[in-house]
Design a protein around this motif. Structure first.
Motif, PDB file in Angstrom:
ATOM      1  N   LYS A  72      -3.613   5.103  -5.177  1.00  0.00           N
ATOM      2  CA  LYS A  72      -2.935   6.293  -5.691  1.00  0.00           C
ATOM      3  C   LYS A  72      -3.949   7.411  -5.935  1.00  0.00           C
ATOM      4  N   ARG A  73      -5.116   7.045  -6.494  1.00  0.00           N
ATOM      5  CA  ARG A  73      -6.177   8.026  -6.738  1.00  0.00           C
ATOM      6  C   ARG A  73      -6.685   8.637  -5.429  1.00  0.00           C
ATOM      7  N   GLU A  74      -6.689   7.832  -4.370  1.00  0.00           N
ATOM      8  CA  GLU A  74      -7.145   8.314  -3.066  1.00  0.00           C
ATOM      9  C   GLU A  74      -6.074   9.114  -2.341  1.00  0.00           C
ATOM     10  N   GLY A  75      -4.901   9.245  -2.967  1.00  0.00           N
ATOM     11  CA  GLY A  75      -3.823  10.039  -2.377  1.00  0.00           C
ATOM     12  C   GLY A  75      -2.953   9.278  -1.393  1.00  0.00           C
ATOM     13  N   ILE A  76      -3.017   7.960  -1.423  1.00  0.00           N
ATOM     14  CA  ILE A  76      -2.195   7.139  -0.529  1.00  0.00           C
ATOM     15  C   ILE A  76      -0.941   6.747  -1.283  1.00  0.00           C
ATOM     16  N   HIS A  77       0.204   7.199  -0.794  1.00  0.00           N
ATOM     17  CA  HIS A  77       1.480   6.933  -1.456  1.00  0.00           C
ATOM     18  C   HIS A  77       2.023   5.591  -0.967  1.00  0.00           C
ATOM     19  N   VAL A  78       1.990   4.603  -1.851  1.00  0.00           N
ATOM     20  CA  VAL A  78       2.472   3.257  -1.509  1.00  0.00           C
ATOM     21  C   VAL A  78       3.012   2.621  -2.779  1.00  0.00           C
ATOM     22  N   GLY A  79       4.025   1.793  -2.637  1.00  0.00           N
ATOM     23  CA  GLY A  79       4.630   1.141  -3.792  1.00  0.00           C
ATOM     24  C   GLY A  79       3.802  -0.023  -4.310  1.00  0.00           C
ATOM     25  N   ARG A  80       3.941  -0.281  -5.598  1.00  0.00           N
ATOM     26  CA  ARG A  80       3.198  -1.367  -6.246  1.00  0.00           C
ATOM     27  C   ARG A  80       3.595  -2.720  -5.668  1.00  0.00           C
ATOM     28  N   LYS A  81       4.892  -2.912  -5.440  1.00  0.00           N
ATOM     29  CA  LYS A  81       5.368  -4.192  -4.896  1.00  0.00           C
ATOM     30  C   LYS A  81       4.862  -4.416  -3.466  1.00  0.00           C
ATOM     31  N   ARG A  82       4.717  -3.345  -2.722  1.00  0.00           N
ATOM     32  CA  ARG A  82       4.209  -3.474  -1.352  1.00  0.00           C
ATOM     33  C   ARG A  82       2.754  -3.917  -1.378  1.00  0.00           C
ATOM     34  N   VAL A  83       1.978  -3.347  -2.313  1.00  0.00           N
ATOM     35  CA  VAL A  83       0.580  -3.762  -2.455  1.00  0.00           C
ATOM     36  C   VAL A  83       0.529  -5.240  -2.850  1.00  0.00           C
TER      37      VAL A  83
END
Length: 133
Positions: A72-83
Motif C-alpha cells: 500500500k505504501r508503494e502505491g500498489i492497490h491490492v486487497g488484504r485477503k488477496r495478499v
C-alpha cells in the motif's frame, strides 16, 4: 475434461461434449484459458513476485498484514485477503510474536524444603456445634 480428450484423441470432441451435457463454448473457453491465462492470474504472478521480495527483505518475518502495508505504501492497490491467499499459496508465512508462557516444573527435580513449616489443612466445623454471636 480437457485431459480426457487429450488422452483419447480418437474421440470426437462434439460427441463427448454432447454425452456429458457440456456446451462446446465452455470446452473451448477452458482450452483458451490453458493457453492464455486471464489478466487476474497474470497479475497474481506479478504480485507474488513482489510479495516474495518484500518477505525476503524483511528476513522472512513479515506476515500478510505487514506485506499488505508495504504494498500500500508503494502505491500498489491490492486487497488484504488477496495478499493472504497469494502468501498461503506460495508457502510464505510471517513469524508470530512470542507469547508469554508459563514455567513447567521438572518432574525429576527435588522439591525445596519447607523452611517455615506451613500447614495448609483446614479445620472442620461440625454443623451443630456452631456458636451464636
Amino acid at each position: 475434461m480437457t485431459a480426457l480428450l487429450d488422452e483419447h484423441p480418437g474421440l470426437g470432441v462434439e460427441c463427448v461434449l454432447r454425452e456429458l451435457h457440456i456446451a462446446s463454448s465452455t470446452y473451448y473457453r477452458w482450452r483458451r484459458a490453458e493457453r492464455e491465462p486471464c489478466e487476474r492470474k497474470c497479475r497474481d504472478v506479478e504480485l507474488t513476485e513482489q510479495i516474495r521480495q518484500i518477505h525476503a527483505d524483511s528476513g522472512g518475518i513479515y506476515g500478510s498484514p505487514r506485506v499488505h502495508a508495504v504494498l500500500k505504501r508503494e502505491g500498489i492497490h491490492v486487497g488484504r485477503k488477496r495478499v493472504e491467499r497469494l502468501m498461503r499459496e506460495d508457502g510464505l508465512a510471517g513469524v508470530s510474536p512470542r507469547r508469554k508462557g508459563f514455567t513447567r516444573r521438572d518432574p525429576k527435580a527435588t522439591l525445596a524444603p519447607d523452611l517455615v513449616n506451613r500447614d495448609f489443612t483446614a479445620r472442620r466445623i461440625a454443623c451443630g456445634s456452631q456458636t451464636s454471636r
